[in-house]
Motif scaffolding. Structure first.
Motif, PDB file in Angstrom:
ATOM      1  N   VAL A  25      43.452  50.114  44.603  1.00 50.80           N
ATOM      2  CA  VAL A  25      43.066  50.291  46.063  1.00 50.80           C
ATOM      3  C   VAL A  25      42.200  49.299  46.664  1.00 50.80           C
ATOM      4  N   VAL A  26      41.549  48.371  45.933  1.00 45.70           N
ATOM      5  CA  VAL A  26      40.693  47.568  46.149  1.00 45.70           C
ATOM      6  C   VAL A  26      41.365  46.569  47.438  1.00 45.70           C
ATOM      7  N   PRO A  27      42.681  46.267  47.450  1.00 44.01           N
ATOM      8  CA  PRO A  27      43.442  45.505  48.340  1.00 44.01           C
ATOM      9  C   PRO A  27      43.443  45.996  49.745  1.00 44.01           C
ATOM     10  N   PHE A  28      43.068  47.568  49.733  1.00 42.44           N
ATOM     11  CA  PHE A  28      43.240  48.234  50.765  1.00 42.44           C
ATOM     12  C   PHE A  28      41.607  48.628  51.579  1.00 42.44           C
ATOM     13  N   PHE A  29      40.797  48.035  51.077  1.00 39.39           N
ATOM     14  CA  PHE A  29      39.506  48.222  51.623  1.00 39.39           C
ATOM     15  C   PHE A  29      39.595  47.729  53.355  1.00 39.39           C
ATOM     16  N   LYS A  30      38.578  48.530  53.927  1.00 39.44           N
ATOM     17  CA  LYS A  30      38.580  48.148  55.443  1.00 39.44           C
ATOM     18  C   LYS A  30      37.752  46.962  55.530  1.00 39.44           C
ATOM     19  N   PRO A  31      38.307  45.884  56.581  1.00 38.04           N
ATOM     20  CA  PRO A  31      37.721  44.584  56.859  1.00 38.04           C
ATOM     21  C   PRO A  31      35.964  44.980  56.859  1.00 38.04           C
ATOM     22  N   GLY A  32      35.115  44.029  56.112  1.00 35.73           N
ATOM     23  CA  GLY A  32      33.671  44.064  56.478  1.00 35.73           C
ATOM     24  C   GLY A  32      33.028  44.815  55.232  1.00 35.73           C
ATOM     25  N   VAL A  33      33.829  45.513  54.274  1.00 35.86           N
ATOM     26  CA  VAL A  33      33.293  46.254  53.227  1.00 35.86           C
ATOM     27  C   VAL A  33      32.646  45.217  52.301  1.00 35.86           C
ATOM     28  N   PRO A  34      31.467  45.435  52.007  1.00 36.85           N
ATOM     29  CA  PRO A  34      30.349  44.381  51.487  1.00 36.85           C
ATOM     30  C   PRO A  34      31.060  44.276  49.929  1.00 36.85           C
ATOM     31  N   MET A  35      31.294  45.195  49.103  1.00 34.96           N
ATOM     32  CA  MET A  35      32.008  45.350  47.579  1.00 34.96           C
ATOM     33  C   MET A  35      33.283  44.979  47.471  1.00 34.96           C
ATOM     34  N   ALA A  36      34.008  44.798  48.611  1.00 35.95           N
ATOM     35  CA  ALA A  36      35.336  44.283  48.721  1.00 35.95           C
ATOM     36  C   ALA A  36      35.557  42.775  48.022  1.00 35.95           C
ATOM     37  N   ALA A  37      34.533  42.067  48.461  1.00 35.69           N
ATOM     38  CA  ALA A  37      34.777  40.503  47.997  1.00 35.69           C
ATOM     39  C   ALA A  37      34.487  40.593  46.243  1.00 35.69           C
ATOM     40  N   VAL A  38      33.433  41.387  45.804  1.00 36.31           N
ATOM     41  CA  VAL A  38      33.071  41.359  44.432  1.00 36.31           C
ATOM     42  C   VAL A  38      34.222  41.975  43.473  1.00 36.31           C
ATOM     43  N   LEU A  39      34.812  43.246  44.081  1.00 42.86           N
ATOM     44  CA  LEU A  39      35.784  43.748  43.215  1.00 42.86           C
ATOM     45  C   LEU A  39      36.960  43.088  43.471  1.00 42.86           C
ATOM     46  N   ASN A  40      37.451  42.546  44.386  1.00 37.34           N
ATOM     47  CA  ASN A  40      38.763  41.908  44.482  1.00 37.34           C
ATOM     48  C   ASN A  40      38.573  40.313  43.789  1.00 37.34           C
ATOM     49  N   ASN A  41      38.466  40.335  42.553  1.00 36.40           N
ATOM     50  CA  ASN A  41      38.276  39.195  41.825  1.00 36.40           C
ATOM     51  C   ASN A  41      39.653  39.300  40.892  1.00 36.40           C
ATOM     52  N   THR A  42      40.602  37.991  41.014  1.00 40.58           N
ATOM     53  CA  THR A  42      41.625  38.416  40.266  1.00 40.58           C
ATOM     54  C   THR A  42      41.335  37.929  38.670  1.00 40.58           C
ATOM     55  N   THR A  43      40.272  37.009  38.345  1.00 36.23           N
ATOM     56  CA  THR A  43      40.165  37.150  36.937  1.00 36.23           C
ATOM     57  C   THR A  43      39.437  38.405  36.344  1.00 36.23           C
ATOM     58  N   ILE A  44      38.657  39.065  37.104  1.00 36.72           N
ATOM     59  CA  ILE A  44      37.998  40.496  36.743  1.00 36.72           C
ATOM     60  C   ILE A  44      39.255  41.358  36.404  1.00 36.72           C
ATOM     61  N   TRP A  45      40.117  41.434  37.447  1.00 37.61           N
ATOM     62  CA  TRP A  45      41.537  42.238  37.297  1.00 37.61           C
ATOM     63  C   TRP A  45      42.521  41.951  36.255  1.00 37.61           C
ATOM     64  N   TRP A  46      42.580  40.631  35.803  1.00 34.95           N
ATOM     65  CA  TRP A  46      43.348  40.188  34.929  1.00 34.95           C
ATOM     66  C   TRP A  46      42.649  40.583  33.513  1.00 34.95           C
ATOM     67  N   ALA A  47      41.256  40.579  33.404  1.00 33.48           N
ATOM     68  CA  ALA A  47      40.480  41.198  32.054  1.00 33.48           C
ATOM     69  C   ALA A  47      40.628  42.371  32.019  1.00 33.48           C
ATOM     70  N   ILE A  48      40.690  43.176  32.997  1.00 34.60           N
ATOM     71  CA  ILE A  48      40.695  44.702  32.822  1.00 34.60           C
ATOM     72  C   ILE A  48      42.275  45.002  32.468  1.00 34.60           C
ATOM     73  N   SER A  49      43.162  44.401  33.080  1.00 36.70           N
ATOM     74  CA  SER A  49      44.405  44.822  32.774  1.00 36.70           C
ATOM     75  C   SER A  49      44.700  44.384  31.522  1.00 36.70           C
ATOM     76  N   PHE A  50      44.231  43.045  30.816  1.00 35.07           N
ATOM     77  CA  PHE A  50      44.540  42.830  29.663  1.00 35.07           C
ATOM     78  C   PHE A  50      43.842  43.772  28.550  1.00 35.07           C
ATOM     79  N   LEU A  51      42.624  44.455  29.052  1.00 33.82           N
ATOM     80  CA  LEU A  51      41.930  45.496  27.984  1.00 33.82           C
ATOM     81  C   LEU A  51      42.925  46.634  27.938  1.00 33.82           C
ATOM     82  N   ILE A  52      43.409  46.946  29.197  1.00 31.94           N
ATOM     83  CA  ILE A  52      44.276  48.224  29.228  1.00 31.94           C
ATOM     84  C   ILE A  52      45.521  48.031  28.352  1.00 31.94           C
ATOM     85  N   LEU A  53      46.359  46.879  28.391  1.00 30.56           N
ATOM     86  CA  LEU A  53      47.371  46.602  27.625  1.00 30.56           C
ATOM     87  C   LEU A  53      46.852  46.507  26.337  1.00 30.56           C
ATOM     88  N   THR A  54      45.972  46.165  25.939  1.00 33.98           N
ATOM     89  CA  THR A  54      45.602  46.045  24.452  1.00 33.98           C
ATOM     90  C   THR A  54      45.379  47.211  23.785  1.00 33.98           C
TER      91      THR A  54
END
Length: 452
Positions: A25-54
């Motif tokens: 749901v990170v891509p669906f944060f309302k505009p202006g939400v401070p933590m959106a920029a921190v969470l919406n990080n492709t590298t972090i999400w890839w790392a989490i996805s890789f962890l899940i698959l592993t």
């Protein structure tokens, strides 16, 4: 060491449902939400996805219900074909955006690895229990910063639990009804969420008429769900009838309040056709570029003049890397071969649940999976989100011999254990009383891979 690894994996698996719920749901944060920029990080999400698959790849050794080995052959073949397409993607990738698409799409194509561990009903129970105890309460926080059309994405596990509604007590039913009401009332314009939460309630009719509805009737319904989209696709391609052009056969205007990309409330048409032009672009692109059989690989998308203009400045191509309905992406990335293999997974999973199970709950789950195949012609994007993850979990239960062999009363204990640990203890106690039990079982790690 082996036991320690098993303990670690068993504790990591339940937490996965929280991680994937948040990043869905990170891509669906309302505009202006401070933590959106921190969470919406492709590298972090890839790392989490890789962890899940592993994690799920490693958990195969400990938690896969090996009595399902023969039935799982089609899943192995599909994953192997996806790996072939991923390798082909490495060979055709030319620029940064090709490689970025390849990595993200490859993660989604490998997510069916979840099916193997999901054949262990205790693993699924622990996943859903973690969702109810920890992920669901956090929704109160996320509801404040999310667009309303994303509520259903976060709460999607509730749609699975609705199938077990008759097995729950009053408090547990209230939780499900409240969560469903939030999805419905917050945004009726989010048609997909309304459908995904509404269909399970419709399937509950089968429970209340289970004594008069035969397995043959259920099998006819299951087959109809697979045949209907093929017939409608043929009629659409031939120009005879377009099911998406609802204005031709539905009189009047039907609207509902929804939200736009900025999160503003707007009135939306419930009958507008948003799929025909996508089908045209996907099919024309495959024919014009001659990749209809083997696919264009997950490094590329389909030619699109409707959305390609948004990407041409970045990629240099009028190309769309993914579409709103799942089968379009499977077709574009892995070709007709991939579509056939993908469809066979749904067909086999639903067949086993409907025809080779003891409980009405498993049969309803089988029909729900069959419906989700039909719905992949309309929506159900196969990306790395909680929605697609839960679909894999559902199919794992359908393949699970232990889940399919549970009686209605045994399912009641299992599903109530998701909400109340006392029922888990009761499950353990009853198992230990079984004359075939030779070991004391105290937690999920020590439970056997197969219970009869």
């Amino acid at each position: 060491m082996d036991r320690i690894n098993k303990q670690i994996i068993s504790h990591v698996i339940p937490v996965i449902i929280l991680l994937i719920a948040i990043y869905s749901v990170v891509p669906f944060f309302k505009p202006g939400v401070p933590m959106a920029a921190v969470l919406n990080n492709t590298t972090i999400w890839w790392a989490i996805s890789f962890l899940i698959l592993t994690t799920f790849f490693l958990s195969y050794r400990y938690f896969f219900d090996k009595r399902n080995q023969d039935n799982m052959l089609i899943v192995w073949v599909y994953l192997l074909w996806n790996l072939v397409c991923i390798v082909r993607g490495m060979l055709v990738a030319e620029a940064y955006w090709d490689w970025k698409a390849l990595i993200g799409n490859a993660m989604a194509l490998l997510l069916p690895i979840v099916i193997f561990s999901s054949t262990n009903k205790m693993i699924v129970q622990s996943l859903l229990s973690f969702f109810i105890k920890y992920t669901l309460p956090l929704f109160v926080v996320f509801a404040l910063v999310l667009r309303t059309d994303a509520f259903g994405f976060y709460l999607i596990p509730i749609s699975l639990l609705i199938l077990f509604f008759p097995a729950l007590n009053t408090r547990q039913r209230i939780i499900l009804l409240f969560a469903t009401a939030v999805v419905f009332l917050s945004d009726l314009g989010a048609r997909s969420n309304v459908i995904k939460f509404g269909i399970p309630f419709f399937l509950l009719i089968l429970y209340y008429f289970r004594k008069i509805i035969s397995i043959k009737v259920l099998e006819v319904v299951r087959l109809a769900l697979f045949i209907a989209p093929l017939l409608l696709f043929g009629l659409g391609v031939s120009g005879t009838f377009n099911v998406f052009n609802m204005d031709e056969y539905i009189e009047g205007e039907y609207t509902a309040m929804g939200v736009d990309l900025r999160g503003d409330r707007i009135e939306q048409s419930m009958t507008v056709d948003t799929r025909t032009f996508l089908y045209e672009e996907v099919l024309e692109s495959a024919i014009n570029n001659n990749y209809w059989l083997l696919g264009r690989t997950p490094a590329r998308g389909n030619d699109s003049y409707s959305f390609g203009a948004l990407n041409v400045e970045l990629t240099g191509r009028y190309e769309r890397l993914s579409n709103e309905f799942g089968l379009a992406n499977v077709f574009t990335w892995t070709g007709l071969i991939g579509v056939i293999l993908y469809s066979l997974i749904f067909f086999r999973a639903s067949y086993l649940a409907v025809n080779r199970s003891k409980s009405i709950y498993a049969k309803m789950l089988g029909l729900s999976v069959a419906f989700r195949w039909l719905y992949s012609w309309i929506e159900d994007v196969n990306n790395f989100t909680l929605n697609y993850f839960m679909l894999m979990v559902m199919m794992g239960l359908c393949f699970s011999d232990s889940f399919r062999n549970m009686s209605n009363k045994e399912v009641v204990l299992w599903v109530r254990g998701i909400f109340d640990v006392r029922y888990v203890r009761l499950q353990h106690y009853l198992f230990k009383k079984n004359k075939y039990a030779k070991t004391e079982y105290s937690n999920i790690v020590n439970l056997p891979q197969q219970e009869s």
